[in-house]
Motif scaffolding. Structure first.
Motif, PDB file in Angstrom:
ATOM      1  N   ASP A   1       0.532   8.623  -2.511  1.00 29.53           N
ATOM      2  CA  ASP A   1      -0.376   8.781  -1.368  1.00 29.53           C
ATOM      3  C   ASP A   1      -1.523   9.752  -1.679  1.00 29.53           C
ATOM      4  N   GLY A   2      -1.626  10.176  -2.938  1.00 29.39           N
ATOM      5  CA  GLY A   2      -2.674  11.141  -3.287  1.00 29.39           C
ATOM      6  C   GLY A   2      -3.833  10.564  -4.084  1.00 29.39           C
ATOM      7  N   TYR A   3      -3.834   9.257  -4.377  1.00 36.20           N
ATOM      8  CA  TYR A   3      -4.914   8.716  -5.228  1.00 36.20           C
ATOM      9  C   TYR A   3      -6.291   8.854  -4.597  1.00 36.20           C
ATOM     10  N   ALA A   4      -6.377   8.526  -3.297  1.00 36.33           N
ATOM     11  CA  ALA A   4      -7.688   8.579  -2.635  1.00 36.33           C
ATOM     12  C   ALA A   4      -8.203  10.021  -2.619  1.00 36.33           C
ATOM     13  N   ALA A   5      -7.313  10.952  -2.312  1.00 42.89           N
ATOM     14  CA  ALA A   5      -7.716  12.366  -2.307  1.00 42.89           C
ATOM     15  C   ALA A   5      -8.126  12.801  -3.705  1.00 42.89           C
ATOM     16  N   TYR A   6      -7.420  12.326  -4.716  1.00 44.60           N
ATOM     17  CA  TYR A   6      -7.751  12.691  -6.104  1.00 44.60           C
ATOM     18  C   TYR A   6      -9.183  12.280  -6.437  1.00 44.60           C
TER      19      TYR A   6
ATOM     20  N   ASP B   1     -14.994   9.444 -12.310  1.00 45.11           N
ATOM     21  CA  ASP B   1     -15.724   8.168 -12.260  1.00 45.11           C
ATOM     22  C   ASP B   1     -14.771   6.993 -12.298  1.00 45.11           C
ATOM     23  N   GLY B   2     -13.581   7.244 -12.839  1.00 53.28           N
ATOM     24  CA  GLY B   2     -12.608   6.169 -12.972  1.00 53.28           C
ATOM     25  C   GLY B   2     -11.213   6.670 -12.652  1.00 53.28           C
ATOM     26  N   LEU B   3     -10.385   5.761 -12.127  1.00 53.92           N
ATOM     27  CA  LEU B   3      -8.998   6.106 -11.811  1.00 53.92           C
ATOM     28  C   LEU B   3      -8.093   5.158 -12.581  1.00 53.92           C
ATOM     29  N   SER B   4      -7.294   5.716 -13.478  1.00 47.88           N
ATOM     30  CA  SER B   4      -6.357   4.912 -14.251  1.00 47.88           C
ATOM     31  C   SER B   4      -5.013   4.934 -13.534  1.00 47.88           C
ATOM     32  N   LEU B   5      -4.433   3.755 -13.357  1.00 43.37           N
ATOM     33  CA  LEU B   5      -3.201   3.676 -12.569  1.00 43.37           C
ATOM     34  C   LEU B   5      -2.019   3.225 -13.418  1.00 43.37           C
ATOM     35  N   GLY B   6      -0.873   3.792 -13.114  1.00 43.26           N
ATOM     36  CA  GLY B   6       0.371   3.413 -13.770  1.00 43.26           C
ATOM     37  C   GLY B   6       0.997   2.220 -13.077  1.00 43.26           C
ATOM     38  N   THR B   7       2.205   1.862 -13.527  1.00 45.91           N
ATOM     39  CA  THR B   7       2.851   0.663 -12.988  1.00 45.91           C
ATOM     40  C   THR B   7       3.526   0.921 -11.638  1.00 45.91           C
ATOM     41  N   GLU B   8       3.422   2.157 -11.150  1.00 45.42           N
ATOM     42  CA  GLU B   8       4.111   2.495  -9.895  1.00 45.42           C
ATOM     43  C   GLU B   8       3.429   1.921  -8.659  1.00 45.42           C
ATOM     44  N   VAL B   9       2.204   1.405  -8.822  1.00 48.65           N
ATOM     45  CA  VAL B   9       1.471   0.851  -7.683  1.00 48.65           C
ATOM     46  C   VAL B   9       0.823  -0.471  -8.076  1.00 48.65           C
ATOM     47  N   THR B  10       0.390  -1.249  -7.079  1.00 49.46           N
ATOM     48  CA  THR B  10      -0.432  -2.401  -7.414  1.00 49.46           C
ATOM     49  C   THR B  10      -1.891  -1.984  -7.254  1.00 49.46           C
ATOM     50  N   LEU B  11      -2.724  -2.513  -8.154  1.00 46.83           N
ATOM     51  CA  LEU B  11      -4.145  -2.157  -8.126  1.00 46.83           C
ATOM     52  C   LEU B  11      -4.756  -2.514  -6.781  1.00 46.83           C
ATOM     53  N   ALA B  12      -4.365  -3.676  -6.237  1.00 49.55           N
ATOM     54  CA  ALA B  12      -4.973  -4.148  -4.996  1.00 49.55           C
ATOM     55  C   ALA B  12      -4.761  -3.155  -3.857  1.00 49.55           C
ATOM     56  N   GLU B  13      -3.546  -2.593  -3.766  1.00 47.60           N
ATOM     57  CA  GLU B  13      -3.309  -1.684  -2.630  1.00 47.60           C
ATOM     58  C   GLU B  13      -4.095  -0.390  -2.786  1.00 47.60           C
ATOM     59  N   VAL B  14      -4.231   0.114  -4.017  1.00 45.31           N
ATOM     60  CA  VAL B  14      -5.000   1.338  -4.210  1.00 45.31           C
ATOM     61  C   VAL B  14      -6.492   1.051  -4.003  1.00 45.31           C
ATOM     62  N   ALA B  15      -6.922  -0.139  -4.458  1.00 49.05           N
ATOM     63  CA  ALA B  15      -8.351  -0.501  -4.360  1.00 49.05           C
ATOM     64  C   ALA B  15      -8.850  -0.395  -2.911  1.00 49.05           C
ATOM     65  N   ARG B  16      -7.969  -0.723  -1.958  1.00 51.14           N
ATOM     66  CA  ARG B  16      -8.376  -0.706  -0.558  1.00 51.14           C
ATOM     67  C   ARG B  16      -8.794   0.679  -0.085  1.00 51.14           C
ATOM     68  N   GLU B  17      -8.195   1.728  -0.703  1.00 50.05           N
ATOM     69  CA  GLU B  17      -8.502   3.085  -0.212  1.00 50.05           C
ATOM     70  C   GLU B  17      -9.528   3.829  -1.063  1.00 50.05           C
ATOM     71  N   ILE B  18      -9.987   3.192  -2.134  1.00 51.12           N
ATOM     72  CA  ILE B  18     -10.858   3.913  -3.076  1.00 51.12           C
ATOM     73  C   ILE B  18     -12.273   3.334  -3.019  1.00 51.12           C
ATOM     74  N   SER B  19     -13.252   4.218  -3.053  1.00 52.83           N
ATOM     75  CA  SER B  19     -14.661   3.773  -3.038  1.00 52.83           C
ATOM     76  C   SER B  19     -14.935   2.813  -4.194  1.00 52.83           C
TER      77      SER B  19
END
Ligand code: 1CP
Length: 318
Positions: free
Chosen positions: A222-227, A234-252
């Motif tokens: 729950d901290g990716y958007a705040a990060y 400029d970029g957010l690298s994601l591990g396998t713990e989340v799906t890209l689509a769900e994080v994409a919704r909260e990130i500019s």
């Protein structure tokens, strides 16, 4: 991600000639050769410099060694008092490697330099080993925040110096690995994750304003958007713990996402990995995106699987 080369026979061939991992990292001839291997074999778009996040502890006076089959062992520290200022001399080979790789690569390919984030380096230095639990570090974060703050502040300065030197040597992109960010107590995220990353990024950008910086705050959930908002990555690298689509919704949409094919899938089932890759590409359609694995490639991965996935990505059309 770490251990990228180990699945390649040509990496293992060179690795055999250097029993000590750190001296391998500090050997420009060998480190340049293994950095170039995935480019030569697969025509990847970027070369991740062959090094390790633990060169910083080594360069601030903490003993580091890599024990075969056991991972890294460090001299465990208790506070910042015993730490030295970063020895740029010790890390000179890293900058030589970057310079040489930049010369060898064609201009359209990027050189990616990197460093561990303060918290993740503190985990290894306080517990004295890897493994993923880091009980002493987590305990210090809760029971003695000012002692922890001293260690993090010292690391922040060393990391900043190391990243600026990498940019000066020719790195086109920098990545900050906070692989164990998910272990930080929630109330300490500002002090131990967001604020240090923000200051490191601001300091690098003061010298290299156009240089993109990617963050990897693994398992922050729950901290990716705040990060992204607080650090200015400029970029957010994601591990396998989340799906890209769900994080994409909260990130500019200004923030490039990077990730996150499961390395286990890639090693075990080429067909399933291809399917998963298609899903990732579909989900990232219309976004600025860097395809990557969610974590380090596994040593038993078949190089042919990597070849197949790379070709599929190159040919992919929405
Ligand atoms: O036996 C060998 O050949 C050593 C294996 C190896 C390699 C190839 C280690 C030990 N590090 C590396 C290189 C490395 N490490 C790179 C360069 C590119 C690549 O080859 O992949 C990078 C980017 C790293 C970064 C790194 N090292 C991270 C952050 C990324 C991540 O994986 O989350 C971390 C946490 C490390 C620490 C480290 N180095 C090596 C190991 C086995 C470990 C993890 C130990 C543990 O926590 O248990």
């Amino acid at each position: 991600m770490r251990q990228a080369g180990r699945y390649l026979p040509e990496y293992r061939e060179i690795r055999k000639t250097c029993p000590d991992f750190l001296s391998f990292c500090y050997n420009p001839e060998k480190a340049v050769a293994v950095t170039m291997q995935p480019i030569s074999r697969f025509d990847m778009d970027a070369a991740v410099i062959f090094s390790d996040i633990l060169v910083i502890p080594d360069a601030i006076g903490v003993e580091v060694c890599f024990v075969a089959g056991e991972g890294p062992k460090l001299q465990a520290i208790e506070d910042a008092g015993t730490l030295q200022k970063l020895s740029s001399e010790k890390l000179t080979p890293v900058y030589t490697i970057i310079r040489q790789v930049r010369e060898l690569l064609s201009p359209e390919k990027a050189v990616i330099g990197f460093a561990g984030a303060p918290w993740t380096l503190a985990c290894y230095m306080i517990d004295g080993e890897g493994g993923g639990e880091f009980p002493k570090t987590r305990d210090m974060a809760k029971s003695d925040p000012s002692r922890m703050a001293g260690i993090v502040a010292h690391l922040e300065e060393a990391i900043t110096t190391h990243l600026i030197a990498q940019a000066g040597a020719g790195a086109d992109v920098l990545q900050l690995f906070d692989s164990w960010a998910g272990l930080v107590p929630k109330e300490a995220r500002d002090a131990l994750v967001y604020e240090p990353a923000k200051r490191i990024i601001a300091a690098v950008k003061q010298k290299f304003p156009a240089l993109p910086i990617i963050g990897f705050p693994r398992n922050l959930m729950d901290g990716y958007a705040a990060y992204v908002e607080k650090t200015g990555v400029d970029g957010l690298s994601l591990g396998t713990e989340v799906t890209l689509a769900e994080v994409a919704r909260e990130i500019s949409p200004d923030c490039v996402l990077q990730g996150n094919l499961d390395p286990i899938l890639l090693a075990s089932d080429a067909e399933a990995a291809l399917k998963e890759t298609t899903g990732i590409l579909r989900a990232m359609q219309g976004r600025r995106f860097i395809f990557n694995l969610g974590h380090g490639i596994l040593p038993h991965t078949t190089p042919a699987h990597v070849q197949k996935i790379s070709e599929m990505i190159r040919q992919w059309q929405p």
